[in-house]
Design an enzyme around this catalytic site. Structure first.
Site, PDB file in Angstrom:
ATOM      1  N   GLY A  13      15.256  -0.116   4.496  1.00 39.67           N
ATOM      2  CA  GLY A  13      14.752   0.738   3.553  1.00 39.67           C
ATOM      3  C   GLY A  13      15.737   1.546   3.022  1.00 39.67           C
ATOM      4  O   GLY A  13      15.432   2.699   2.520  1.00 39.67           O
ATOM      5  N   ARG A  15      17.467   1.570   0.492  1.00 39.77           N
ATOM      6  CA  ARG A  15      17.250   1.869  -1.081  1.00 39.77           C
ATOM      7  C   ARG A  15      16.166   2.991  -1.432  1.00 39.77           C
ATOM      8  O   ARG A  15      16.129   3.429  -2.636  1.00 39.77           O
ATOM      9  CB  ARG A  15      17.192   0.711  -2.025  1.00 39.77           C
ATOM     10  CG  ARG A  15      18.157  -0.138  -2.010  1.00 39.77           C
ATOM     11  CD  ARG A  15      19.156   0.284  -2.980  1.00 39.77           C
ATOM     12  NE  ARG A  15      20.267  -0.789  -3.219  1.00 39.77           N
ATOM     13  CZ  ARG A  15      20.228  -2.105  -4.168  1.00 39.77           C
ATOM     14  NH1 ARG A  15      18.854  -2.105  -4.558  1.00 39.77           N
ATOM     15  NH2 ARG A  15      21.245  -2.554  -4.412  1.00 39.77           N
ATOM     16  N   SER A 110       4.292   8.911   9.213  1.00 39.76           N
ATOM     17  CA  SER A 110       3.710   9.772   8.434  1.00 39.76           C
ATOM     18  C   SER A 110       2.769  10.602   8.987  1.00 39.76           C
ATOM     19  O   SER A 110       2.063  10.337   9.943  1.00 39.76           O
ATOM     20  CB  SER A 110       3.202   9.164   7.312  1.00 39.76           C
ATOM     21  OG  SER A 110       2.171   9.824   6.537  1.00 39.76           O
ATOM     22  N   SER A 111       2.554  11.978   8.437  1.00 40.66           N
ATOM     23  CA  SER A 111       1.490  12.947   9.160  1.00 40.66           C
ATOM     24  C   SER A 111       0.103  12.232   9.098  1.00 40.66           C
ATOM     25  O   SER A 111      -0.718  12.840   9.751  1.00 40.66           O
ATOM     26  CB  SER A 111       1.684  14.350   8.348  1.00 40.66           C
ATOM     27  OG  SER A 111       1.233  14.230   6.949  1.00 40.66           O
ATOM     28  N   CYS A 112      -0.097  11.510   8.089  1.00 38.59           N
ATOM     29  CA  CYS A 112      -1.449  10.639   8.039  1.00 38.59           C
ATOM     30  C   CYS A 112      -1.924  10.029   9.094  1.00 38.59           C
ATOM     31  O   CYS A 112      -3.039   9.490   9.125  1.00 38.59           O
ATOM     32  CB  CYS A 112      -1.577   9.972   6.713  1.00 38.59           C
ATOM     33  SG  CYS A 112      -0.709   8.314   7.015  1.00 38.59           S
ATOM     34  N   TYR A 139      -2.775   2.449   5.936  1.00 38.86           N
ATOM     35  CA  TYR A 139      -1.391   2.851   6.199  1.00 38.86           C
ATOM     36  C   TYR A 139      -1.312   3.539   7.591  1.00 38.86           C
ATOM     37  O   TYR A 139      -0.370   3.376   8.306  1.00 38.86           O
ATOM     38  CB  TYR A 139      -0.998   3.715   4.979  1.00 38.86           C
ATOM     39  CG  TYR A 139       0.211   4.277   5.154  1.00 38.86           C
ATOM     40  CD1 TYR A 139       1.462   3.080   5.035  1.00 38.86           C
ATOM     41  CD2 TYR A 139       0.712   5.329   5.402  1.00 38.86           C
ATOM     42  CE1 TYR A 139       2.958   3.835   4.994  1.00 38.86           C
ATOM     43  CE2 TYR A 139       2.012   5.784   5.691  1.00 38.86           C
ATOM     44  CZ  TYR A 139       3.065   5.118   5.314  1.00 38.86           C
ATOM     45  OH  TYR A 139       4.362   5.314   5.298  1.00 38.86           O
ATOM     46  N   LYS A 143       1.001   2.612  10.918  1.00 41.46           N
ATOM     47  CA  LYS A 143       1.996   3.606  11.350  1.00 41.46           C
ATOM     48  C   LYS A 143       1.718   3.846  12.704  1.00 41.46           C
ATOM     49  O   LYS A 143       2.708   3.912  13.714  1.00 41.46           O
ATOM     50  CB  LYS A 143       2.240   4.709  10.606  1.00 41.46           C
ATOM     51  CG  LYS A 143       2.809   4.591   9.337  1.00 41.46           C
ATOM     52  CD  LYS A 143       4.371   4.038   9.418  1.00 41.46           C
ATOM     53  CE  LYS A 143       4.823   3.703   8.390  1.00 41.46           C
ATOM     54  NZ  LYS A 143       6.517   3.335   8.235  1.00 41.46           N
ATOM     55  N   ASN A 168       4.602  15.621   3.950  1.00 42.39           N
ATOM     56  CA  ASN A 168       4.811  15.191   2.752  1.00 42.39           C
ATOM     57  C   ASN A 168       6.188  15.437   2.168  1.00 42.39           C
ATOM     58  O   ASN A 168       6.756  16.398   2.413  1.00 42.39           O
ATOM     59  CB  ASN A 168       3.811  15.748   1.824  1.00 42.39           C
ATOM     60  CG  ASN A 168       2.216  15.730   2.140  1.00 42.39           C
ATOM     61  OD1 ASN A 168       1.687  14.706   2.305  1.00 42.39           O
ATOM     62  ND2 ASN A 168       1.833  16.569   2.874  1.00 42.39           N
ATOM     63  N   LEU A 169       6.639  14.273   1.886  1.00 37.88           N
ATOM     64  CA  LEU A 169       8.288  14.293   1.275  1.00 37.88           C
ATOM     65  C   LEU A 169       8.317  14.344  -0.002  1.00 37.88           C
ATOM     66  O   LEU A 169       7.558  13.824  -0.985  1.00 37.88           O
ATOM     67  CB  LEU A 169       8.809  13.220   1.845  1.00 37.88           C
ATOM     68  CG  LEU A 169       9.095  13.152   3.250  1.00 37.88           C
ATOM     69  CD1 LEU A 169       9.488  11.845   3.910  1.00 37.88           C
ATOM     70  CD2 LEU A 169       9.908  14.241   4.171  1.00 37.88           C
ATOM     71  N   HIS A 182       3.120  10.027  -5.221  1.00 36.20           N
ATOM     72  CA  HIS A 182       2.429  11.071  -4.406  1.00 36.20           C
ATOM     73  C   HIS A 182       2.268  12.442  -5.293  1.00 36.20           C
ATOM     74  O   HIS A 182       2.770  12.612  -6.393  1.00 36.20           O
ATOM     75  CB  HIS A 182       3.310  11.436  -3.103  1.00 36.20           C
ATOM     76  CG  HIS A 182       3.153  10.409  -2.098  1.00 36.20           C
ATOM     77  ND1 HIS A 182       3.940   9.550  -1.820  1.00 36.20           N
ATOM     78  CD2 HIS A 182       2.175  10.000  -1.339  1.00 36.20           C
ATOM     79  CE1 HIS A 182       3.755   8.800  -0.929  1.00 36.20           C
ATOM     80  NE2 HIS A 182       2.772   9.031  -0.575  1.00 36.20           N
TER      81      HIS A 182
END
Length: 318
Positions: A13, A15, A110-112, A139, A143, A168-169, A182
């Protein structure tokens, strides 16, 4: 492992927003043997293709920043793709790395992954203690399986496979497409477009009351480099700032940075998502790493990048 500047490091990933930030961070520290493959060159959903890649390239370290990502709308509309494609990507990468003898693997999630109503701030041990947020559970479940696969390899084979869960990024090379992005990049684009459209009103989803934490992607890249250069004692670490703000405060901040002078309207008929999602970052801090970019500075840098790249940003169509 004995890490050198010439150690062969594969960034899956490379890119994307996260992968490209990791690539830049490693290059700036002198790592000279980095590998990246576009999705056209290597379909990570294809197990045989990934196996062949590992045999041919023989990377010594793998950093998994590849994923099918999106906001509430995309997750809600395409649950099967978010579950299955993410599982295929990470399973092929993790299992392929293990079978190819890769001793160091950094998995990004991810924090999700944490339960919707878990106590705040979110600690790593809250994983799998309650039900997930329905709007992105597909998702999240994918993860979680990645985290568990890395933990299982670590436990059974004593390999240095570690999972980093960023909050969150946002930042350079973000997705600014209004249908799939997002909250922060979507807001940046909305306020910018409203500003050049005679400061027209901006309508935002929900009530503005949920609390969110945001991390500049360059800071996540620095955390990945830290995990690469050190043997972390546990399998799972939260990566964030440990600070959050309301979505309304975020909107006010972005409005100020973009110079928009119109009204902000809130569409309360639209979903808010999780009420709060703050990370407990003490584990990472205790072993020697913490973020360095404050939110306003990070948004200013991101907006400047957006303006500099407005003609070539994917999906922009201004």
């Amino acid at each position: 492992m004995n890490l050198k500047q010439t150690t062969k490091i594969y960034i899956a990933g490379h890119r994307g927003m996260v992968g490209s930030a990791i690539w830049r961070a490693l290059e700036s520290k002198g790592y000279s043997n980095l590998i990246g493959k576009t999705s056209a060159e290597l379909d990570l959903r294809n197990q045989q293709a990934v196996t062949n890649f590992y045999k041919k390239e023989q990377p010594e370290v793998v950093i998994d920043a590849a994923a099918k990502v999106g906001g509430i709308l995309a997750n809600n509309d395409f649950p099967y793709q978010f579950l299955m494609e993410n599982m295929l990507i990470q399973n092929n990468l993790i299992d392929g790395a293990h079978k190819a003898g890769v001793d160091k693997f950094i998995f990004l999630g991810s924090s999700c992954i944490y339960p919707k109503f878990a106590p705040q701030p979110l600690k790593e041990e809250y994983l799998l203690t309650d039900s997930l947020e329905p709007t992105n559970e597909w998702y999240a479940i994918a993860k979680i399986t990645g985290v568990k696969a890395c933990q299982a390899i670590r436990k059974q084979y004593n390999k240095d496979y570690v999972s980093l869960m960023p909050t969150n990024l946002y930042g350079y090379f973000d997705n600014f497409d209004l249908q799939s992005s997002h909250v922060l990049p979507a807001m940046l684009r909305k306020f910018h477009e409203a500003k050049i459209n005679k400061h027209s009103d901006v309508t935002l989803w929900g009530s503005g009351t949920p609390m969110r934490e945001f991390l500049f992607v360059e800071d996540l890249a620095a955390a990945v480099v830290y995990a690469l250069e050190n043997n972390l004692p546990e399998h799972l670490y939260n990566i964030g700032t440990g600070k959050d703000i309301t979505i309304k405060e975020l909107a006010d901040t972005i409005q100020k940075i973009t110079g928009h002078r119109g009204n902000i309207l809130w569409d309360a008929s639209k979903p808010d998502g999780t009420p709060r999602k703050l990370m407990d970052i003490s584990k990472m801090k205790d072993i020697g790493w913490e973020y360095s970019t404050e939110l306003e500075e990070g948004i200013e840098k991101t907006y400047q990048w957006f303006l500099d790249n407005i003609d070539k940003i994917k999906e922009i169509k201004l």
